[in-house]
Scaffold this active site. Structure first.
Site, PDB file in Angstrom:
ATOM      1  N   ASP A 123       1.830  24.261  -7.881  1.00  5.22           N
ATOM      2  CA  ASP A 123       2.202  25.466  -7.505  1.00  5.22           C
ATOM      3  C   ASP A 123       1.305  26.665  -7.975  1.00  5.22           C
ATOM      4  OD1 ASP A 123       3.140  24.689 -10.212  1.00  5.22           O
ATOM      5  OD2 ASP A 123       4.351  26.478 -10.296  1.00  5.22           O
TER       6      ASP A 123
ATOM      7  N   ARG B 287      -4.784  16.467  -5.497  1.00  6.16           N
ATOM      8  CA  ARG B 287      -3.543  17.390  -5.652  1.00  6.16           C
ATOM      9  C   ARG B 287      -3.502  18.573  -6.037  1.00  6.16           C
ATOM     10  NH1 ARG B 287      -0.167  19.718  -9.981  1.00  6.16           N
ATOM     11  NH2 ARG B 287       1.873  19.333  -9.410  1.00  6.16           N
TER      12      ARG B 287
ATOM     13  N   THR C  70      -0.439  24.616 -18.406  1.00  6.10           N
ATOM     14  CA  THR C  70      -0.325  25.771 -17.517  1.00  6.10           C
ATOM     15  C   THR C  70      -0.134  27.003 -18.351  1.00  6.10           C
ATOM     16  OG1 THR C  70       0.513  24.598 -15.749  1.00  6.10           O
ATOM     17  CG2 THR C  70       0.587  26.932 -15.465  1.00  6.10           C
TER      18      THR C  70
ATOM     19  N   GLY D 205       5.029  21.391 -10.315  1.00  2.00           N
ATOM     20  CA  GLY D 205       4.618  22.249  -9.021  1.00  2.00           C
ATOM     21  C   GLY D 205       5.234  22.105  -7.715  1.00  2.00           C
TER      22      GLY D 205
HETATM   23  C1  SD4 Z   1       1.316  22.180 -11.535  1.00  2.00           C
HETATM   24  N1  SD4 Z   1       2.891  23.571 -12.337  1.00  2.00           N
HETATM   25  O1  SD4 Z   1       0.084  21.759 -11.442  1.00  2.00           O
HETATM   26  C2  SD4 Z   1       1.693  23.181 -12.895  1.00  2.00           C
HETATM   27  C3  SD4 Z   1       1.657  22.143 -14.097  1.00  2.00           C
HETATM   28  C4  SD4 Z   1       2.318  22.803 -15.131  1.00  2.00           C
HETATM   29  O2  SD4 Z   1       2.584  22.711 -17.547  1.00  2.00           O
HETATM   30  O3  SD4 Z   1       2.869  23.798 -15.324  1.00  2.00           O
HETATM   31  N2  SD4 Z   1       2.321  22.124 -16.297  1.00  2.00           N
HETATM   32  O4  SD4 Z   1       2.396  21.384 -11.105  1.00  2.00           O
END
Ligand code: SD4
Length: 344
Positions: A234, A231, A203, A257
């Protein structure tokens, strides 16, 4: 950077009505602008995309979009179509963007679109909607002139997926860092796929303050690796993965998330800043809120937040150690800073 004005605001918090405090915030000049901050050390790539815009006096919104594009172009990096697929072997992307006037756009569960944050911006600017998902979002991308990519996995993701399939365990633990064992031959700053098939992070969140003193932010992700199909985390959710209030500040984050959504993480951070907390204090208090829900469970996942106040003060805090972020200020140099964490 400690702000005397903030201490003043804290002292006067009892004397001044909220609206008056907000006015003071809004009028305060930002000492350090333009400025861009991004999650992780791979934020060097994101900030590198944003800085040419900011440096020329351009808009924060354009800068954060370019930050997303720079990351999403890194095919062997953690974000975008090069990221890890879901359990069915398909990469699905989530992203959002928000400007200084509460305009926002989000897309989720989008396949074969290389630049989901740009798609989110198109949604924000060209439709009356805020959030679109799946096939409809993909159709909107095509209608907006965006090309659909092949949908093939990147070589790294392919390898990681094959490795994951050996056990096919559904163990959604992310971001517990692999600082000691960075693999060779991956993206320049942010290795996403490790030889055992595990993932680091996937992310990118970026917040920018432009030379007119306006804030914008974006968050773009391939989501949790090997997630259940459909799925959504966040990252594309306004108030969870990203929030911008141009009177107060902005926040974004990375990590598990589901746990961020439970506390409306980034909206909480901005509200805490509104009430006088520094960016770091606001991130810390929000992490503590996550811990309080289930202190034992909180040992097993990561969440990291970054925030920027309207006056250009920046901060971060994470649950586990190993979270860092990149700041590029008016010197034009990108600096990677290790965030303090709840667990050491
Ligand atoms: C999520 N927040 O899909 C993201 C994943 C993430 O580094 O931040 N990965 O939940």
């Amino acid at each position: 950077m400690k702000s005397n004005r903030r201490s003043f605001l804290r002292l006067s918090a009892f004397a001044l009505p909220f609206t008056k405090m907000n006015e003071l915030f809004a009028k305060a000049p930002a000492a350090n602008m333009p400025l861009v901050i991004s999650t992780w050390d791979s934020g060097q790539i994101a900030n590198g995309g944003a800085w040419p815009i900011l440096e020329k006096g351009g808009k924060a919104l354009d800068a954060v979009e370019q930050a997303a594009i720079a990351m999403e172009n890194e095919i062997n990096c953690c974000v975008g179509l090069g990221g890890n697929p879901d359990r069915d072997g398909r990469v699905t992307l989530d992203a959002c963007i928000m400007d200084d006037k509460f305009n926002c756009g989000s897309v989720a569960f989008v396949e074969r679109v290389k630049h989901p944050a740009t798609l989110a911006r198109k949604l924000m600017e060209n439709t009356p909607h805020v959030f679109m998902a799946g096939e409809g979002a993909q159709q909107f991308a095509v209608a907006s002139g965006m090309k659909l990519e092949s949908g093939e996995l990147s070589p790294d993701a392919e390898k990681a997926y094959k490795e994951w399939l050996k056990k096919a365990e559904y163990k959604p633990i992310i971001n517990i860092e692999h600082q000691q064992s960075k693999p060779k031959g991956h993206g320049p700053f942010a290795p996403s796929h490790f030889d055992d098939g595990s993932v680091n992070h996937d992310t990118m969140g970026t917040l920018a303050l432009d030379s007119s003193g306006n804030l914008s932010g974006m968050c773009t992700t391939s989501g949790m690796g090997f997630k259940m199909r459909g799925r959504i985390g966040d990252s594309p959710i306004i108030g969870s993965g990203l929030y911008v209030d141009n009177e107060v500040g902005a926040a974004t984050g990375s990590g598990q998330g589901e746990e961020v959504i439970r506390v409306c993480g980034t909206h909480t951070i901005v509200e805490l800043m509104r009430n006088g907390a520094s960016p770091t204090e606001a991130c810390k208090k929000t992490i503590e809120r996550i811990v309080k829900i289930n202190p034992e469970k909180a040992k097993s996942f990561q969440v990291g937040f970054i925030a920027i106040a309207k006056n250009g003060e920046v901060g971060a805090y994470s649950l586990q150690k190993g979270f860092n972020y990149t700041v590029t200020d008016k010197s034009g140099k990108a600096k990677v800073i290790n965030a303090k964490s709840h667990f050491s």
